[in-house]
Design a protein around this motif. Structure first.
Motif, mmCIF file in Angstrom:
data_model
loop_
_atom_site.group_PDB
_atom_site.id
_atom_site.type_symbol
_atom_site.label_atom_id
_atom_site.label_comp_id
_atom_site.label_asym_id
_atom_site.label_seq_id
_atom_site.Cartn_x
_atom_site.Cartn_y
_atom_site.Cartn_z
ATOM 1 N N VAL A 27 0.843 -1.204 0.000
ATOM 2 C CA VAL A 27 0.000 0.000 0.000
ATOM 3 C C VAL A 27 0.876 1.250 0.000
ATOM 4 N N VAL A 28 1.902 1.272 0.821
ATOM 5 C CA VAL A 28 2.804 2.420 0.866
ATOM 6 C C VAL A 28 3.478 2.612 -0.485
ATOM 7 N N TYR A 29 3.968 1.540 -1.102
ATOM 8 C CA TYR A 29 4.644 1.627 -2.391
ATOM 9 C C TYR A 29 3.708 2.173 -3.472
ATOM 10 N N VAL A 30 2.471 1.737 -3.481
ATOM 11 C CA VAL A 30 1.520 2.144 -4.516
ATOM 12 C C VAL A 30 1.093 3.598 -4.340
ATOM 13 N N PHE A 31 0.858 4.025 -3.113
ATOM 14 C CA PHE A 31 0.268 5.345 -2.889
ATOM 15 C C PHE A 31 1.254 6.468 -2.585
ATOM 16 N N VAL A 32 2.489 6.148 -2.276
ATOM 17 C CA VAL A 32 3.487 7.192 -2.038
ATOM 18 C C VAL A 32 4.158 7.485 -3.374
ATOM 19 N N PRO A 33 4.112 8.754 -3.833
ATOM 20 C CA PRO A 33 4.709 9.065 -5.137
ATOM 21 C C PRO A 33 6.229 8.896 -5.105
ATOM 22 N N HIS A 34 6.761 8.343 -6.164
ATOM 23 C CA HIS A 34 8.209 8.217 -6.317
ATOM 24 C C HIS A 34 8.543 8.525 -7.771
#
Length: 177
Positions: A27-34
């Motif tokens: 969830v963090v990987y998908v929703f945190v912009p990078h």
């Protein structure tokens, strides 16, 4: 029997915990912009700094004239207390770095610093009526202007020699009027 049941419960709890941690990480990987590309560098205007540096420098100062807008000036500074050191940094077309460096300091030390350890080759180029020596190796490649008593002029960077030569050809070397 009680001991076996407790061990199974702990293993089951550990597996559930790992699944929950994995879901949270997803969830963090998908929703945190990078963003994987380099940041956009801010363009700076070097005309005012150039005029001031030309008045203060003990040598004719180099600055490019007529470069296309695809060349983006990203840094400019004059350090009068550091052997009249002049710096202009550019992002060349294609994203490579090119800098113009000048100094009235000790030539060999300055060239080593400006080219980040590049060594002189036996190759010279005539660019716009001036003779430049090629330097290769280190982090940067460079062109060093010959026959400039009182100062050293270096065009260096990560860009190709063609791009370095384009910058060298655009340089107007003069003092303040």
């Amino acid at each position: 029997m009680a001991g076996t049941n407790g061990k199974q419960k702990t293993a089951k709890d550990m597996i559930l915990s790992l699944v929950l941690i994995g879901l949270a990480a997803a969830v963090v990987y998908v929703f945190v912009p990078h963003d994987d590309h380099a940041p956009d560098l801010k363009r700076v205007d070097y005309t005012v700094e150039t005029a001031g540096a030309r008045r203060a420098a003990s040598y004719p100062l180099a600055a490019p004239v007529g470069l296309p807008s695809t060349w983006k000036a990203t840094s400019v500074r004059f350090q009068g207390d550091d052997s009249d050191r002049w710096h202009l940094g550019f992002q060349a077309p294609g994203g490579q770095y090119v800098q113009v460096e000048q100094s009235a300091g000790k030539r060999a030390d300055f060239i080593d610093q400006a080219t980040q350890g590049a060594k002189a080759t036996k190759e010279t180029e005539r660019i716009d009526g001036r003779t430049w020596t090629r330097y290769t190796g280190g982090r940067y490649d460079g062109l060093v202007l010959e026959d400039t008593p009182g100062s050293t002029t270096v065009v260096a960077g990560t860009a190709s020699f063609d791009r370095l030569a384009t910058m060298a050809a655009a340089l107007e070397i003069k003092t303040a009027k």
